[in-house]
Design a protein around this motif. Structure first.
Motif, mmCIF file in Angstrom:
data_model
loop_
_atom_site.group_PDB
_atom_site.id
_atom_site.type_symbol
_atom_site.label_atom_id
_atom_site.label_comp_id
_atom_site.label_asym_id
_atom_site.label_seq_id
_atom_site.Cartn_x
_atom_site.Cartn_y
_atom_site.Cartn_z
ATOM 1 N N VAL A 178 1.838 -2.306 -1.647
ATOM 2 C CA VAL A 178 2.809 -1.225 -1.656
ATOM 3 C C VAL A 178 3.941 -1.520 -0.667
ATOM 4 N N LEU B 23 8.372 4.577 3.107
ATOM 5 C CA LEU B 23 7.011 4.922 2.693
ATOM 6 C C LEU B 23 6.563 6.232 3.339
ATOM 7 N N ALA C 145 -0.236 -2.666 -5.519
ATOM 8 C CA ALA C 145 0.487 -1.633 -6.262
ATOM 9 C C ALA C 145 -0.159 -1.344 -7.615
ATOM 10 N N LEU D 291 6.307 5.375 -5.654
ATOM 11 C CA LEU D 291 6.730 4.112 -5.046
ATOM 12 C C LEU D 291 8.046 3.639 -5.646
#
Length: 253
Positions: free
Chosen positions: A95, A133, A146, A157
């Motif tokens: 991520v 984030l 992810a 995201l």
């Protein structure tokens, strides 16, 4: 005059008239939804808005500049970001690594695989990515692949990746497609927060009327490639032409 102006746009694919003399003005710092059934011309119009398709007639301008025929990176440089129906993320990266890429590209103008190691070691870029984030409430997921995220978190995201480029216009193509209701509601809350806290214009193409009526300040209804009506959500709900043509008993489009 709106920040995004569509004037007399027409587009044919062979014998099919996908768009016919479309006029649309989207006000700056507003949330504007474009709705209509399959085949109404929504995706064709969206592709014209980001320069992917060049209409046969008419013009599309963003802040007075034509978007027609521009390459994707040029569209981004103008201040336009697009969220696709299927989340456009790198599933084999974490991520955090996903978020690092647009942060790096925003500062340096481009991203190449050869710059990946430098990006990971760049404290400024890492700090920017972690800040985004945090805004997306995903810091606790930064080390996850992810691909392992839920549909809603993948969308969150991707939206964060778009926002890291500091766009003035965010275009969303059915952002809640395929989501469970809880993820849909979380996405609605996120987009409300973004609209409230940022100087940004949001345009949404969406089938889910719960999403449309929860977010939009103006709604344009397309019918067979031409706008049927444009109005506020309250007026759209009760508009006789809209109810007859699209909403019906189920209140869906």
């Amino acid at each position: 005059m709106g920040i995004l102006e569509v004037k007399n746009v027409g587009k044919r694919f062979g014998g099919l008239q996908a768009l016919g003399d479309v006029n649309l003005s989207i006000a700056e710092n507003s949330v504007h939804a474009i709705i209509g059934p399959n085949g109404a011309g929504k995706s064709t119009l969206l592709n014209c808005l980001v320069g992917k398709l060049i209409p046969d007639t008419g013009s599309v301008t963003f802040d007075g500049q034509s978007v027609l025929g521009r390459k994707p990176f040029e569209i981004n440089q103008m201040g336009i970001s697009r969220v696709f129906q299927t989340p456009e993320i790198f599933g084999d990266l974490s991520v955090l690594e996903n978020m690092l890429i647009p942060c790096f590209a925003k500062r340096d103008g481009a991203f190449h695989l050869s710059a990946f190691k430098a990006m990971l070691d760049d404290k400024e870029i890492v700090e920017r990515a972690l800040h985004m984030l945090e805004e997306m409430n995903m810091v606790d997921k930064q080390d996850m692949h992810a691909a392992a995220l839920s549909r809603g978190d993948k969308r969150r995201l991707e939206i964060g990746m778009c926002l890291s480029q500091e766009p003035r216009l965010l275009l969303l193509d059915e952002p809640t497609a395929g989501m469970a209701r809880a993820d849909t509601n979380n996405t609605i809350d996120l987009l409300k927060q973004i609209s409230d806290e940022r100087d940004i214009t949001i345009a949404i193409i969406e089938h889910d009327m719960h999403v449309v009526f929860s977010l939009a300040q103006r709604i344009t209804v397309l019918a067979q490639g031409t706008p049927l009506v444009e109005d506020t959500p309250d007026n759209i709900k009760g508009h006789p032409k809209v109810r007859e043509a699209y909403l019906g008993e189920t209140q869906t489009v």
